[in-house]
Motif scaffolding. Sequence first.
Motif, mmCIF file in Angstrom:
data_model
loop_
_atom_site.group_PDB
_atom_site.id
_atom_site.type_symbol
_atom_site.label_atom_id
_atom_site.label_comp_id
_atom_site.label_asym_id
_atom_site.label_seq_id
_atom_site.Cartn_x
_atom_site.Cartn_y
_atom_site.Cartn_z
ATOM 1 N N TYR A 78 -19.695 33.904 -50.579
ATOM 2 C CA TYR A 78 -18.253 33.426 -51.123
ATOM 3 C C TYR A 78 -17.025 34.222 -50.699
ATOM 4 N N LYS A 88 -14.383 33.678 -56.351
ATOM 5 C CA LYS A 88 -15.939 33.519 -56.371
ATOM 6 C C LYS A 88 -16.698 34.797 -55.822
ATOM 7 N N ASP A 142 -21.993 28.013 -58.124
ATOM 8 C CA ASP A 142 -21.403 26.704 -57.662
ATOM 9 C C ASP A 142 -21.175 25.866 -58.685
ATOM 10 N N LYS A 145 -17.497 26.852 -59.742
ATOM 11 C CA LYS A 145 -16.662 26.206 -58.908
ATOM 12 C C LYS A 145 -16.345 24.768 -59.241
ATOM 13 N N GLU A 146 -17.231 24.055 -59.734
ATOM 14 C CA GLU A 146 -16.763 22.525 -60.144
ATOM 15 C C GLU A 146 -16.108 22.266 -61.241
#
Length: 147
Positions: A78, A88, A142, A145-146
């Motif tokens: 990350y 991240k 993850d 992040k979306e």
Amino acid sequence: MIKYVDVYNAYGKDQPEDKQALYHMNCAEVLLRCGNAEFELGLPEETFKLVQGLGGGFCSGRTCGAFVGAAMALSARYAEDRPSAQEKAKLASKLLVQEYLKEFGSLDCDDIKAKYRDEVRACDPVKERAAKVMARVVAMVDAAKEN
């Protein structure tokens, strides 16, 4: 990711018994190698020399080597080139601490070994559980992040 734990735990088992200890990979190395393989990080072989003294809680029963190896793998996954606030990577570290504490109740090798080390398999069960924790953290980061 568990398949990689088994692969790295078996490293050197094909050698004569009196030489096998010379091929042993500590918990930190196994977890870093697992992350490298699972997430296709492309870390060069020299990287794994960085973790040689980190197994067994820094060879002192302190911070768990599997935790450290997982943290290094997550950072490699990350971390961003600068300039960056490294959001991240920071989130992955924070979540790793939280999830590791949920899983093991401690970050210290001695505490974890007392509860989870196996007489026959040594710290293999710890490495397997740590790999699952790392996979959970990746899924969480993850997903964040979306959003």
